[in-house]
Design an enzyme around this catalytic site. Structure first.
Site, PDB file in Angstrom:
ATOM      1  N   ASP A 170       0.706  -1.363   0.154  1.00 16.66           N
ATOM      2  CA  ASP A 170      -0.012   0.060  -0.046  1.00 16.66           C
ATOM      3  C   ASP A 170       0.869   1.372  -0.011  1.00 16.66           C
ATOM      4  O   ASP A 170       0.340   2.371  -0.407  1.00 16.66           O
ATOM      5  CB  ASP A 170      -0.915  -0.054   1.096  1.00 16.66           C
ATOM      6  CG  ASP A 170      -1.878  -1.093   1.180  1.00 16.66           C
ATOM      7  OD1 ASP A 170      -2.009  -1.555   0.178  1.00 16.66           O
ATOM      8  OD2 ASP A 170      -2.429  -1.217   2.472  1.00 16.66           O
ATOM      9  N   ARG A 208       3.043   1.145  -3.600  1.00 20.07           N
ATOM     10  CA  ARG A 208       1.838   1.465  -4.637  1.00 20.07           C
ATOM     11  C   ARG A 208       1.594   3.026  -4.967  1.00 20.07           C
ATOM     12  O   ARG A 208       1.298   3.655  -5.755  1.00 20.07           O
ATOM     13  CB  ARG A 208       0.898   0.898  -4.554  1.00 20.07           C
ATOM     14  CG  ARG A 208       1.069  -0.592  -5.118  1.00 20.07           C
ATOM     15  CD  ARG A 208       0.145  -1.668  -4.761  1.00 20.07           C
ATOM     16  NE  ARG A 208       0.460  -3.086  -5.314  1.00 20.07           N
ATOM     17  CZ  ARG A 208      -0.344  -4.175  -5.193  1.00 20.07           C
ATOM     18  NH1 ARG A 208      -1.459  -4.084  -4.398  1.00 20.07           N
ATOM     19  NH2 ARG A 208       0.131  -5.266  -5.586  1.00 20.07           N
ATOM     20  N   HIS A 256      -5.199  22.557 -33.857  1.00 19.93           N
ATOM     21  CA  HIS A 256      -6.075  21.564 -34.553  1.00 19.93           C
ATOM     22  C   HIS A 256      -6.857  20.502 -33.511  1.00 19.93           C
ATOM     23  O   HIS A 256      -6.246  20.433 -32.518  1.00 19.93           O
ATOM     24  CB  HIS A 256      -4.791  20.522 -35.169  1.00 19.93           C
ATOM     25  CG  HIS A 256      -3.966  21.181 -36.266  1.00 19.93           C
ATOM     26  ND1 HIS A 256      -4.608  21.742 -37.311  1.00 19.93           N
ATOM     27  CD2 HIS A 256      -2.719  21.512 -36.176  1.00 19.93           C
ATOM     28  CE1 HIS A 256      -3.638  22.354 -38.033  1.00 19.93           C
ATOM     29  NE2 HIS A 256      -2.467  22.362 -37.468  1.00 19.93           N
ATOM     30  N   GLN A 257      -8.122  20.484 -33.859  1.00 23.29           N
ATOM     31  CA  GLN A 257      -8.971  19.638 -33.055  1.00 23.29           C
ATOM     32  C   GLN A 257      -8.300  18.411 -32.525  1.00 23.29           C
ATOM     33  O   GLN A 257      -8.440  18.113 -31.204  1.00 23.29           O
ATOM     34  CB  GLN A 257     -10.110  19.559 -33.794  1.00 23.29           C
ATOM     35  CG  GLN A 257     -11.160  20.912 -33.812  1.00 23.29           C
ATOM     36  CD  GLN A 257     -12.407  20.344 -34.299  1.00 23.29           C
ATOM     37  OE1 GLN A 257     -12.889  19.735 -34.941  1.00 23.29           O
ATOM     38  NE2 GLN A 257     -13.359  21.580 -34.188  1.00 23.29           N
ATOM     39  N   THR A 306      -6.073  -0.100   0.995  1.00 22.88           N
ATOM     40  CA  THR A 306      -5.515  -0.847  -0.108  1.00 22.88           C
ATOM     41  C   THR A 306      -6.497  -0.860  -1.320  1.00 22.88           C
ATOM     42  O   THR A 306      -5.852  -0.782  -2.224  1.00 22.88           O
ATOM     43  CB  THR A 306      -5.939  -2.476   0.408  1.00 22.88           C
ATOM     44  OG1 THR A 306      -4.750  -2.752   1.694  1.00 22.88           O
ATOM     45  CG2 THR A 306      -4.967  -3.404  -0.609  1.00 22.88           C
ATOM     46  N   GLN A 348       3.098  11.458 -29.634  1.00 26.24           N
ATOM     47  CA  GLN A 348       2.383  11.767 -30.823  1.00 26.24           C
ATOM     48  C   GLN A 348       2.327  13.164 -31.267  1.00 26.24           C
ATOM     49  O   GLN A 348       2.616  13.629 -32.534  1.00 26.24           O
ATOM     50  CB  GLN A 348       1.062  11.237 -30.712  1.00 26.24           C
ATOM     51  CG  GLN A 348       0.167  11.270 -31.782  1.00 26.24           C
ATOM     52  CD  GLN A 348       0.544   9.936 -32.671  1.00 26.24           C
ATOM     53  OE1 GLN A 348       1.350   8.958 -32.318  1.00 26.24           O
ATOM     54  NE2 GLN A 348       0.294   9.983 -34.178  1.00 26.24           N
ATOM     55  N   GLY A 385       5.358  14.168 -32.803  1.00 21.55           N
ATOM     56  CA  GLY A 385       5.803  13.795 -34.275  1.00 21.55           C
ATOM     57  C   GLY A 385       6.935  12.856 -34.144  1.00 21.55           C
ATOM     58  O   GLY A 385       7.214  12.448 -33.035  1.00 21.55           O
ATOM     59  N   GLU A 390       4.771  -2.899  -8.966  1.00 22.43           N
ATOM     60  CA  GLU A 390       4.116  -2.607  -7.948  1.00 22.43           C
ATOM     61  C   GLU A 390       2.684  -3.006  -8.329  1.00 22.43           C
ATOM     62  O   GLU A 390       1.513  -2.195  -7.954  1.00 22.43           O
ATOM     63  CB  GLU A 390       4.117  -1.189  -7.438  1.00 22.43           C
ATOM     64  CG  GLU A 390       5.335  -0.754  -6.984  1.00 22.43           C
ATOM     65  CD  GLU A 390       5.501  -1.107  -5.405  1.00 22.43           C
ATOM     66  OE1 GLU A 390       4.248  -1.602  -4.811  1.00 22.43           O
ATOM     67  OE2 GLU A 390       6.522  -1.275  -5.043  1.00 22.43           O
TER      68      GLU A 390
HETATM   69  C1  LIG Z   1      11.030  -1.091 -14.786  1.00 21.49           C
HETATM   70  C2  LIG Z   1      10.734  -2.238 -13.790  1.00 21.49           C
HETATM   71  C3  LIG Z   1      11.229  -2.272 -12.536  1.00 21.49           C
HETATM   72  C4  LIG Z   1      10.758  -3.088 -11.791  1.00 21.49           C
HETATM   73  N1  LIG Z   1      11.609  -3.153 -10.416  1.00 21.49           N
HETATM   74  C5  LIG Z   1      11.497  -4.113  -9.532  1.00 21.49           C
HETATM   75  C6  LIG Z   1      11.888  -4.079  -8.165  1.00 21.49           C
HETATM   76  O1  LIG Z   1      12.522  -3.001  -7.812  1.00 21.49           O
HETATM   77  N2  LIG Z   1      11.534  -5.007  -7.568  1.00 21.49           N
HETATM   78  C7  LIG Z   1      10.680  -6.247  -7.731  1.00 21.49           C
HETATM   79  O2  LIG Z   1      10.579  -7.162  -7.091  1.00 21.49           O
HETATM   80  N3  LIG Z   1      10.374  -6.356  -9.102  1.00 21.49           N
HETATM   81  C8  LIG Z   1      10.435  -5.238 -10.032  1.00 21.49           C
HETATM   82  N4  LIG Z   1       9.944  -5.203 -11.306  1.00 21.49           N
HETATM   83  C9  LIG Z   1       9.112  -6.520 -11.547  1.00 21.49           C
HETATM   84  C10 LIG Z   1       7.789  -6.407 -11.771  1.00 21.49           C
HETATM   85  O3  LIG Z   1       7.224  -6.278 -10.354  1.00 21.49           O
HETATM   86  C11 LIG Z   1       7.128  -7.629 -12.730  1.00 21.49           C
HETATM   87  O4  LIG Z   1       7.930  -7.681 -13.619  1.00 21.49           O
HETATM   88  C12 LIG Z   1       5.843  -7.611 -12.479  1.00 21.49           C
HETATM   89  O5  LIG Z   1       5.224  -7.784 -11.163  1.00 21.49           O
HETATM   90  C13 LIG Z   1       5.381  -8.691 -13.617  1.00 21.49           C
HETATM   91  O6  LIG Z   1       5.763 -10.111 -13.303  1.00 21.49           O
HETATM   92  P1  LIG Z   1       6.438 -10.493 -14.447  1.00 21.49           P
HETATM   93  O7  LIG Z   1       7.291  -9.707 -15.341  1.00 21.49           O
HETATM   94  O8  LIG Z   1       6.973 -11.882 -14.158  1.00 21.49           O
HETATM   95  O9  LIG Z   1       5.494 -10.663 -15.676  1.00 21.49           O
HETATM   96  P2  LIG Z   1       4.268 -12.157 -15.652  1.00 21.49           P
HETATM   97  O10 LIG Z   1       3.730 -12.414 -14.422  1.00 21.49           O
HETATM   98  O11 LIG Z   1       4.828 -13.129 -16.587  1.00 21.49           O
HETATM   99  O12 LIG Z   1       3.274 -11.407 -16.529  1.00 21.49           O
HETATM  100  C14 LIG Z   1       3.143 -11.042 -17.802  1.00 21.49           C
HETATM  101  C15 LIG Z   1       1.928 -10.294 -17.987  1.00 21.49           C
HETATM  102  O13 LIG Z   1       0.804 -11.250 -18.049  1.00 21.49           O
HETATM  103  C16 LIG Z   1      -0.056 -10.575 -17.082  1.00 21.49           C
HETATM  104  N5  LIG Z   1      -0.795 -11.540 -16.294  1.00 21.49           N
HETATM  105  C17 LIG Z   1       0.233 -12.784 -15.596  1.00 21.49           C
HETATM  106  N6  LIG Z   1      -0.845 -13.368 -15.027  1.00 21.49           N
HETATM  107  C18 LIG Z   1      -1.950 -13.102 -15.405  1.00 21.49           C
HETATM  108  C19 LIG Z   1      -3.353 -13.248 -14.703  1.00 21.49           C
HETATM  109  N7  LIG Z   1      -3.456 -14.342 -13.870  1.00 21.49           N
HETATM  110  N8  LIG Z   1      -4.457 -12.557 -15.171  1.00 21.49           N
HETATM  111  C20 LIG Z   1      -4.360 -11.718 -15.973  1.00 21.49           C
HETATM  112  N9  LIG Z   1      -2.984 -11.212 -16.326  1.00 21.49           N
HETATM  113  C21 LIG Z   1      -2.102 -11.910 -16.115  1.00 21.49           C
HETATM  114  C22 LIG Z   1       0.727  -9.716 -16.236  1.00 21.49           C
HETATM  115  O14 LIG Z   1      -0.169  -8.616 -15.810  1.00 21.49           O
HETATM  116  C23 LIG Z   1       1.606  -8.900 -17.270  1.00 21.49           C
HETATM  117  O15 LIG Z   1       1.032  -8.210 -18.209  1.00 21.49           O
HETATM  118  C24 LIG Z   1      10.292  -4.296 -11.920  1.00 21.49           C
HETATM  119  C25 LIG Z   1       9.748  -4.412 -13.444  1.00 21.49           C
HETATM  120  C26 LIG Z   1      10.051  -3.320 -14.271  1.00 21.49           C
HETATM  121  C27 LIG Z   1       9.305  -3.323 -15.701  1.00 21.49           C
END
Ligand SMILES: Cc1cc2nc3c(=O)[nH]c(=O)nc-3n(C[C@H](O)[C@H](O)[C@H](O)COP(=O)(O)OP(=O)(O)OC[C@H]3O[C@@H](n4cnc5c(N)ncnc54)[C@H](O)[C@@H]3O)c2cc1C
Length: 187
Positions: free
Chosen positions: A22, A25, A60-61, A95, A118, A121, A145
């Protein structure tokens, strides 16, 4: 592990870890509000400077539409962040509200950054202007998060009544301005 080293109650570590989200995020949501503002400022400047078809781009609109959406979503996100922050200051469980603020602000920031690119450009796509960096940074915040999908599922479950928040055993205390000033010297 010796029992005297136990923090909290046995078996509640996951709950404590989840409640920490909480706070992380919330900071991401607040950062996204700032990012929308940066996108808007960059877009306003460019839309007034750049001329196409003999007038400012901003005349431009369809460009106005992108500017208007940035302004609208920026204010919506800001107010949701303020609400979550107000609840934190009262020491209330937040939360649901923090999740909504994070999801809304980060999605809005990505939309704003995409539209800022966008508006600029081809320059927007290059690294000569900041907006391409804003777009990449905004996308990161949509993923970490709690991904957009996680927050959507949470919000649906709250709305459907499948999920609800009960007070935690140890909430963070309400904000106490006098104590904060006395302990930190900050105002
Ligand atoms: C720039 C950056 C910084 C980060 N920093 C940190 C950090 O400091 N500490 C840390 O611990 N982590 C960090 N992360 C990791 C981040 O928390 C994870 O990438 C994130 O939780 C998603 O997990 P994943 O990459 O394993 O994706 P996956 O779990 O493989 O998911 C891939 C996609 O599928 C979707 N998805 C997966 N399961 C489901 C489901 N059941 N229903 C619907 N959609 C689903 C997800 O929402 C996502 O869009 C960072 C990531 C980024 C990009």
């Amino acid at each position: 592990m010796p029992v005297e080293n136990l923090l909290g109650h046995e078996g509640e570590g996951f709950k404590v870890a989840m409640s920490a989200l909480d706070n992380g995020r919330y900071t991401v949501a607040a950062g996204a509000v700032g990012l929308i503002r940066a996108c808007l400022e960059a877009s306003l400047y460019y839309a007034r400077e750049r001329k196409t078809f003999g007038v400012d781009l901003g005349r431009h609109q369809l460009v106005k539409r992108m500017i208007a959406l940035m302004a609208q979503r920026g204010e919506m996100a800001r107010l949701l962040v303020y609400r979550a922050g107000w609840m934190k200051n009262q020491g209330l469980r937040n939360t649901r509200e923090t999740s909504l603020a994070k999801w809304t602000a980060c999605d809005a920031a990505f939309e704003a950054a995409s539209d800022a690119v966008q508006i600029h450009g081809a320059y927007g796509y290059s690294d000569e202007y900041n907006v391409e960096r804003y777009m990449r940074n905004a996308k990161g915040a949509v993923i970490y998060e709690g991904t957009r999908e996680v927050h959507m599922l949470m919000q649906a479950d709250y709305a459907l009544g499948y999920r609800s928040d009960k007070p935690l055993r140890c909430e963070l205390p309400a904000y106490d301005a006098e104590r904060w000033q006395a302990e930190t010297g900050n105002w």
